[in-house]
Write an enzyme that holds these catalytic residues in place. Sequence first.
Site, PDB file in Angstrom:
ATOM      1  CG  ASP A 390      -1.996  -1.090   1.020  1.00  0.00           C
ATOM      2  OD1 ASP A 390      -1.702  -2.074   0.327  1.00  0.00           O
ATOM      3  OD2 ASP A 390      -3.094  -0.949   1.568  1.00  0.00           O
ATOM      4  CD  GLU A 625      -1.234  -5.668   8.961  1.00  0.00           C
ATOM      5  OE1 GLU A 625      -1.581  -5.151  10.049  1.00  0.00           O
ATOM      6  OE2 GLU A 625      -1.641  -5.254   7.869  1.00  0.00           O
TER       7      GLU A 625
END
Length: 659
Positions: A390, A625
């Site tokens: 991202d 994550e």
Amino acid sequence: MTKKKAVELTLYRYAGKYLFFRIKKRCKECDISYVILQRLMTEQLHRKPVSLRIVPWLDNFWKIIWRGGWHAPILTVNGKVFSQGRVPEIPKLLSKIGEILNDTSLIQPGEMQTEKATSAYKESEIIVYFSPACPHCRQLLEYLGSNGIKYSGRDVTISESARQDVERLTGRLTIPVVVIKGEIIKGFDRKRLKNLLGISADDEKPVKLDSRNIIPHFTDTQLSEIYQKAKNVLEKNQLKGWTMPSNRLYPHLWNWDSGFISRGYLHYDPERAYTEIRSLFRGQWSDGFLPHIIFNPEYTHHFPGPDYWNADNSGKVPSGIFTSGISQPPVHATMIVDSVKLDPNKERALSFLKEIYPKLKKLHDFYFTWRDPEAENLVSIVHPWESGLDNAPLWDEPLAAITDTSEWALSMQEKYDEIAEQGERPKRTYIEKYSYLIENLYKNNYDWKKISENHPFIIQGVLFNSILCKSELDLGKMAETLGYDASIHYERADKIKTAINKKLFDETEGIYYNFDLKHQKHIKRDTIFSYMPLFAGIPDKDMGEVVLDTLRTHCFCIADMDCVAIPSYDMCQVDFEGEFYWRGPVWVNINWYIAQGIRQYGEAELSEWIENSLIALADRYGFYEYYDPDSGKGLGEKDFSWTAALVIDLIAKKLRNEN
Ligand code: 2M8
């Protein structure tokens, strides 16, 4: 009205470039200063009128030299040099800020400023100054431990007084340092230690000073325990038929996440792996496009949700399904290619491959038909999120060049702030641009031809094309298993490989770079994603050597293996941020690819270091994550599915003695 007082801190980090010079080394003092200042900003200086700027020293050396600043790290307070060449003294810095702001809560009592490590440790004869991420420190501690030597350990990344002690004792911040009966030993000097400690040659239990000591090792029982914990994470995130990346911030089905997740299931519940992939392909559009999110109808408050994507404008979405309107890297063929090998029920595996092969082919066809506007065998992405990475530094320039803004940028920004409160998420920087790009896609009714003509963001990515190249090879294998003609896949893989080597390889730098089609230029940012072609076997042997040489630096922690695994961004860059999403942290999926890639080019030991380090991260901190490359601290979402799934894959291979 009196002007409100404020403080501007500027840290000049040893980084940057000037004319032909480019800094390619790390400076420990700069790294530690950076970590400490960031921590101060979120702790003691939170909500105070204090700002922190980090700038590359070499780009700015001529500005600061006039103010008396010579040695990085240089810290200025409102433009005046506060400290240089060393980590700033934090109590003094806080007091200084307190004085400027008239804020007594910041002024440190005299006692604290002179706090000395020795007071707490004077009883002890042996003191070791270390940092947990430094390999020589770990070897030293192991040596002392295995020879039964008692010592007091002082972590310089935590304690200000430990840092002061090291500087006082050695003249600079260096680690490890051992103090034994007044003698100071810098580094891990086994001979001197042995003599000073009176360890006889017969009794000595040596620790071999080679990289193998840095590689974490596990017994089969330990591996099985971690495997079980990873399975529990997947169970926790499972819904009917598919698996959420995590059960808090990511309550839907994400495209490449489900690919990685299926790889994990394949090892212990192949049926579940097939169901995961089937659920994902339920969202495939009629033109073959596979959206990056298939929305969970039971969870309506995700942002940006279906209303923002207006995917229905395309007229291509399967009825009754809600999806986003961008895609993600096509990892799927690679993730499931081993179905027949891993599934004890071969018939079931074959029938799944037969069912999924045409859908995968249709997806790959989509890319070649609609996302290769220049017919160069290089597919392009139309949104940073399509890359899966991202907010990577790769997109800074192309996003900054977008001047239009969307109708709903503001509301998107507000909602994003709400989400950001819940974790380390991309914050405001480019929200306007993200939303504008989405708006342009739906205003063009997801007509890819039109979009290729008027969209402001069209990038040929190294990671995306490498993943597609490998997936074509694996689709070829799948076709062979099914008795189909595989040639189209091998031909395509070959074409992408040639195109990547021709267009995306920079011979002078020895590295692959993305190409910005809109602005017709390479995006020269040193991210780990530049090394993805290794995984797909794209460079030939000689080129592979060149690429590995570029990678083997301190900046990606490979020269000393002094991080917990490979960071996502070059640590020598001034805008490296170890804790910020795709701008520095260690990601398990990327490390998983890199480990396999470098093994193919002869770096077996380094590859083992990466893979075992990933398992160690999960074991020590949990299935996060992403992780801080220096400390290993788990960041972002806890109990993250792809971390668990890929750790399962690594452990399963180890238990089967593969590699
Ligand atoms: C992140 O992306 C999403 C946007 O799609 C987000 O920020 O909300 C990325 O890390 C992406 O690669 C990943 O697939 C997704 C879910 O894990 O999260």
